[in-house]
Design an enzyme around this catalytic site. Sequence first.
Site, mmCIF file in Angstrom:
data_model
loop_
_atom_site.group_PDB
_atom_site.id
_atom_site.type_symbol
_atom_site.label_atom_id
_atom_site.label_comp_id
_atom_site.label_asym_id
_atom_site.label_seq_id
_atom_site.Cartn_x
_atom_site.Cartn_y
_atom_site.Cartn_z
ATOM 1 C CE LYS A 156 76.743 -16.507 -39.319
ATOM 2 N NZ LYS A 156 77.891 -17.405 -39.599
ATOM 3 C CD GLU A 206 80.250 -25.957 -42.614
ATOM 4 O OE1 GLU A 206 80.612 -25.502 -41.525
ATOM 5 O OE2 GLU A 206 79.373 -25.425 -43.328
#
Length: 402
Positions: A156, A206
Amino acid sequence: MTTAPDVAPRVTSGPTTDQAIGAATALLDAYRPGDTRFFASPARTLLARGTRAAVPHDERPLHQRVAETLDAQRRAGRPAPVVVGAIPFDHTAPAALAVPETVRWAPALAEDPLIALRAPAPAATAWDIRQVPAPRAYGASVAEAVRRMERAEFSKVVLARTLELESPQALDIPAMLQRLARRDPSGYTFAVPSGPGRTLLGASPELLVSRQGGRLVANPLAGSAPRSADLAEDVRRAAALLESAKDLHEHAVVVAAVREGLAPYCRTLDVPERPTLVRTAAMWHLSTSITGELAEADASALELACALHPTPAVCGTPTAVARDVIGELEPFDRGLYTGIVGWGDADGDGEWVVTIRCAEADERTLRLYAGAGIVEASSPESETAETGAKFQTFLHAVGVDQ
């Protein structure tokens, strides 16, 4: 479909706050750029003015430099010093952290009934907008990353792009902050100096980590879908996100990294098996609320944050390889974007959030940032669209319709 509350995990106690109705919005109204720092979370709101001491940049670990700076302030007779500011994506670069002269505290913006009052509409501005990289070039970078993942070079990477906005007149940064805060009052809104004449501001969804006494909370987000103005379509997108194999895998990788980073510090660590959903005005996000009990009381919130930074949610995995790929494929320096912003005190408590949905402003220009997590199943078109949706948080604040 399971959804989490529209409030991120709370820190339930902390510094003495002004409990009067309107106290939180009063701090928001009092913000002015320059040597002033504003930070609002689902637990509290703070406004800090002036600089009593800057955190030095040297070879020592950042959390150690911060602790020693705060200890020096306490020894000098200041009973409750705090550090406020931002830390870059590149942990070796200088941080923009300082102990302010004064700090005022208030309850959360979401608890202030006056936050429901709308901010004034942005003034009409003939913005000159430049995309860096252009969408086609960004899509090509996504395709290249996917090709390299198919060769098993990494699993990723998070690739970002920017919008550079230039205004013919001076920017009204307090008005932008007002619109960011009033649109998503249950999130994390911030405005801090990032350099001479520059301000980092944004509204992040977040929480990287918070600490209150021996208890910690982390709230990794990974896997996203844009909101829709049509209620039925909005619900469909949320439900599809909860069942998306690609997004669930991406999220699981981030949660595993956060668990691994926090485990050495914890006596207990509670990690839910499946994510829930968190929504902002622009996006749906897969969310996992992780809670823990510290094994040792001397691990500060900032030390925990530095142990996690950067998570796969903003970098990729393996971390070192993903960093290299970002350096190769992104045609700009991230600076404070995808770093950490927040506050910490001399007792080790604090709140540190991931620096996303943000921009850096100077007198007449804004640089907006947005990124997407690229995995082997990603497509250039969908990831370009996701970054475009993420820009909307800030574009709304400046009155740009794209």
